[in-house]
Design a protein around this motif. Structure first.
Motif, PDB file in Angstrom:
ATOM      1  N   ILE A  35     -42.532  45.213 -14.960  1.00 47.21           N
ATOM      2  CA  ILE A  35     -42.035  44.552 -15.954  1.00 47.21           C
ATOM      3  C   ILE A  35     -41.724  43.048 -15.413  1.00 47.21           C
ATOM      4  O   ILE A  35     -41.770  42.062 -15.733  1.00 47.21           O
ATOM      5  CB  ILE A  35     -40.963  45.192 -16.857  1.00 47.21           C
ATOM      6  CG1 ILE A  35     -41.736  46.120 -17.766  1.00 47.21           C
ATOM      7  CG2 ILE A  35     -40.311  43.993 -17.682  1.00 47.21           C
ATOM      8  CD1 ILE A  35     -40.872  47.036 -18.382  1.00 47.21           C
ATOM      9  N   ARG A  40     -40.999  39.352 -16.993  1.00 43.44           N
ATOM     10  CA  ARG A  40     -40.144  39.718 -18.254  1.00 43.44           C
ATOM     11  C   ARG A  40     -38.780  40.170 -17.602  1.00 43.44           C
ATOM     12  O   ARG A  40     -38.833  40.501 -16.409  1.00 43.44           O
ATOM     13  CB  ARG A  40     -40.765  40.897 -19.262  1.00 43.44           C
ATOM     14  CG  ARG A  40     -42.190  40.535 -19.373  1.00 43.44           C
ATOM     15  CD  ARG A  40     -42.293  39.256 -20.413  1.00 43.44           C
ATOM     16  NE  ARG A  40     -41.555  39.193 -21.536  1.00 43.44           N
ATOM     17  CZ  ARG A  40     -42.065  39.871 -22.598  1.00 43.44           C
ATOM     18  NH1 ARG A  40     -43.330  40.013 -22.612  1.00 43.44           N
ATOM     19  NH2 ARG A  40     -41.479  39.914 -23.794  1.00 43.44           N
ATOM     20  N   THR A  42     -36.251  42.736 -16.731  1.00 44.03           N
ATOM     21  CA  THR A  42     -36.228  44.142 -16.312  1.00 44.03           C
ATOM     22  C   THR A  42     -35.074  45.106 -17.217  1.00 44.03           C
ATOM     23  O   THR A  42     -35.257  45.943 -17.734  1.00 44.03           O
ATOM     24  CB  THR A  42     -36.007  44.607 -14.951  1.00 44.03           C
ATOM     25  OG1 THR A  42     -37.152  43.950 -14.224  1.00 44.03           O
ATOM     26  CG2 THR A  42     -36.331  46.041 -14.643  1.00 44.03           C
ATOM     27  N   ALA A  45     -35.746  45.202 -20.788  1.00 47.57           N
ATOM     28  CA  ALA A  45     -36.458  46.082 -21.269  1.00 47.57           C
ATOM     29  C   ALA A  45     -36.082  47.443 -20.982  1.00 47.57           C
ATOM     30  O   ALA A  45     -36.204  48.373 -21.719  1.00 47.57           O
ATOM     31  CB  ALA A  45     -37.971  46.281 -20.053  1.00 47.57           C
ATOM     32  N   LEU A 327     -43.900  43.830 -25.390  1.00 45.14           N
ATOM     33  CA  LEU A 327     -44.651  44.443 -24.479  1.00 45.14           C
ATOM     34  C   LEU A 327     -45.880  45.259 -24.777  1.00 45.14           C
ATOM     35  O   LEU A 327     -45.803  45.718 -25.842  1.00 45.14           O
ATOM     36  CB  LEU A 327     -43.416  45.148 -23.794  1.00 45.14           C
ATOM     37  CG  LEU A 327     -42.500  44.488 -22.864  1.00 45.14           C
ATOM     38  CD1 LEU A 327     -41.270  45.441 -22.318  1.00 45.14           C
ATOM     39  CD2 LEU A 327     -43.267  43.798 -21.703  1.00 45.14           C
TER      40      LEU A 327
END
Lengths: 362, 309
Positions: A35, A40, A42, A45, A327
């Protein structure tokens, strides 16, 4: 450079429990790196995938609803895999069960066949038919394997495609709702054919309770019954089992029957409890994800129960991440694959010590 | 129904096209299985080959770059499998399943930005005069280079495996790894190379799908071909030339479905689409009647090897 495996002198229960946990942590770290490479956050996420779903009632219910079929299927698979039988067609058995059980819901639609008896029998009969559908569908690879030595791996997988196409045909053809604006959907199941919701306004249905029930029964079968012992012995020491007078054919058919029956039960519970009608596709790949659940749970019912919740969390978290962070949904599938790879590696590390030697050979 | 002899050539060309990816993947798997490694991750390696192949071919506008990338994709996937099964001696069935699940997700991630994009298919051979021959010209002299390469590869692998000393060593490792090891044969090294070769072939087979068969990428485009190729290996009794015959048979079944649909025969499309899978099961049954003891399979197939130094 060469790599050697030295068997650890004794098995350690602690190490065997820690192995899948370690595998999960490594898989999450790999996912985090991927990721980050995608540019993006982490942390965000991780929060969306693994923390937020655990903090809300509706997503906790969603996890339970998704975990139930995974646990049911994976417990069944444990019987096969422990006996060294590779049923990888649970997805097809799930569909067969959902279709056959769902069929009863369709034919009893609008009070048909309910004259004297009433409607109390419909739900139990649907569940039985669902389990039977999965069981019978699993008998094809099982009997081919036992009678003719046909690889159950290939035959069970091929039957997944056949089941998917057959359900697609049924829902677009004979089972299509005549008043459904030509959409490929069946009629909605009547309340008499729908598993009741446990709490008002929630998504948790009665079928979810099957998962802990089946896990407990399977744990008892494995640890306390002769049959459970036979399954384990046939898998780990087939010669000893034959010498001990166990009929490995009967055990193979029984293992497949349990596996197919539970997958079929999961299928009909999904149709009756969550979807409420038949659609061309009724599974987001539960039959395949359940393979990961079975291994992550180390083929033990209690482990599988926990592993099913973990995998369901990745499904729910993955959906949330699609909405909240845009995502790609396939990230979840790739993550599940990485997780299984890590679990298999960790399994070895629990039993062996790795030794790297520089230079070509000893 | 009027019958145009030209139609026969068209049908045969489609059969060859449907057979090529099966043959490529099966040849690689024959080598891996002859060395004793059952790689059930064929489907996963193929789909990764298809997506990386298309992605690179599209970005560089070069089919060749795409093919190389696709092959590398397959090789990297097989390296993961080799690490698990040869390095760590994990169960080969479980590792193969893991590879397929992982490959599907990875391939869809790689291909995500390329859905719906098109490029022209791989170039076809054209020999003035020969390719224009009626009835057989385009079938024999007008295929794309994947087809010719697949046939050459079959011949080369068939010769190497059955007629050379190195091929004999590889087969010996697959028959009995313990005696191979005690004779000083590097069992794990040979298996590693065999698995990587299988990955390269599967990657190439995937490329064929996304660069020639349907020159675009779509998720799950391999549609079980990797699994059918595994059945093909059994069908071929682990012999490369028989894999060629089997691939044409399986390709023919797939085309039969298309032909029926084209002729407007009132059979449900789903039934026709399930023919390749049903045929696979029937073929496995027929084979097992012929060889009920499984005597044809390499004796060490699927068994992990841990050298005792």
């Amino acid at each position: 450079m060469r790599l050697d495996l030295d068997a650890r002198p004794q098995r350690s229960t602690l190490r065997e429990i820690l192995a899948p946990v370690g595998a999960l942590i490594v898989a999450i770290l790999i996912g985090g790196v991927v990721i980050a490479l995608m540019g993006r956050s982490t942390i965000e996420a991780f929060d969306v995938y693994f923390v937020e779903p655990l903090s809300q009632s509706y997503s906790l219910q969603a996890i339970a609803v998704k975990a139930a079929p995974l646990i049911l299927i994976a417990v069944g698979l444990a019987f096969c895999y422990r006996a060294n039988l590779w049923n990888i067609g649970a997805e097809g058995q799930f569909i067969a069960g959902g279709a056959l059980g769902g069929w009863l819901g369709l034919v009893t639609h609008d009070g048909a066949f309910q004259g004297v008896l009433g409607s109390w029998w419909i739900l139990p009969a649907m569940m039985i038919l669902g389990a039977l559908g999965g069981l019978l569908y699993a008998m094809i690879p099982a009997l081919l394997r036992v009678w003719l030595n046909v690889s159950e791996i290939l035959s069970s997988l091929m039957l997944v495609y056949v089941a998917q196409l057959a359900l697609d045909w049924l829902v677009r053809g004979p089972w299509k709702d005549p008043e459904g604006h030509n959409l490929p959907v069946s009629v909605n199941l009547d309340p008499e054919a729908t598993l009741p919701i446990l709490f008002d306004g929630g998504s948790l249905h009665l079928g979810v309770l099957l998962a802990p029930l089946v896990a407990i029964v399977a744990a008892i079968v494995f640890s306390k019954t002769l049959f459970g012992y036979q399954v384990r012995l046939v898998g780990s020491a087939p010669k000893a089992a034959r010498f001990g007078g166990f009929n490995d054919r009967t055990i193979a058919i029984a293992a497949f029957a349990i596996s197919g029956g539970l997958a079929g039960l999961a299928g009909v519970a999904e149709v009756s409890g969550r979807i409420g009608q038949l659609l061309p596709s009724i599974s987001p790949g539960y039959g395949f994800s359940a393979i990961i659940v079975a291994f992550l749970g180390r083929l033990s019912p209690v482990g599988i129960f926990i592993a099913g919740l973990v995998l369901a969390l990745t499904f729910v978290g993955g959906e949330d991440a699609q909405i909240a962070m845009h995502l790609p949904g396939d990230l979840t599938l790739a993550f599940q694959g990485v997780l299984l790879i890590c679990v298999l590696a960790a399994d070895v590390l629990a039993r062996y010590r790795l030794r790297f030697t520089m230079g070509a050979r000893s | 129904m009027s019958f145009d002899p030209q139609q026969i050539q068209d049908i045969l060309i489609i059969i060859v096209a449907a057979a090529t990816p099966l043959l490529l993947a099966a040849i690689g798997e024959v080598v891996a299985e002859r060395a004793g490694v059952l790689n059930l991750g064929l489907e996963g390696m193929m789909i990764v080959g298809a997506s990386t192949g298309f992605a690179f071919a599209y970005m560089t506008d070069s089919t060749i770059v795409g093919v190389i990338a696709g092959i590398l994709g397959g090789v990297l996937m097989s390296a993961v499998f080799a690490f698990l099964t040869i390095g760590l001696a994990t169960n080969q069935v479980a590792a193969g399943l893991a590879l397929t699940i992982f490959g599907r997700g990875l391939a869809n991630l790689i291909g995500e930005g390329f859905v719906g994009l098109k490029r022209s298919g791989a170039p076809h051979l054209y020999i003035p005069g020969l390719t224009d021959l009626p009835l057989v010209g385009r079938l024999i002299f007008g295929e794309d280079f994947f087809v010719y390469f697949a046939i050459l590869l079959t011949g080369a692998v068939g010769y190497w495996l059955m007629r050379t000393r190195a091929g004999l060593t590889l087969r010996a490792v697959g028959e009995n790894h313990t005696s191979g090891h005690s004779l000083g044969v590097p069992v794990r090294g040979i298996r590693l190379l065999a698995v990587l070769f299988g990955g390269a072939c599967a990657g190439l087979a995937g490329c064929y799908l996304s660069l020639s068969y349907t020159p675009f990428w779509s998720p799950d485009m391999t549609a079980g071909r990797g699994w059918i190729a595994l059945a093909l290996v059994v069908f071929a009794s682990w012999k490369p030339w028989r894999a060629l015959a089997g691939a044409i048979l399986f390709g023919g079944v797939a085309v039969l479905a298309l032909a029926f649909q084209g002729l407007g025969v009132p059979i449900p499309a789903q039934l026709l689409n399930s023919l390749p899978y049903l045929t696979t099961i029937i073929v496995l049954v027929v084979l097992s009647l012929r060889d009920s003891r499984g005597a044809l399979a390499p004796a060490s197939l699927g068994q992990a090897f841990i050298p005792d130094r």
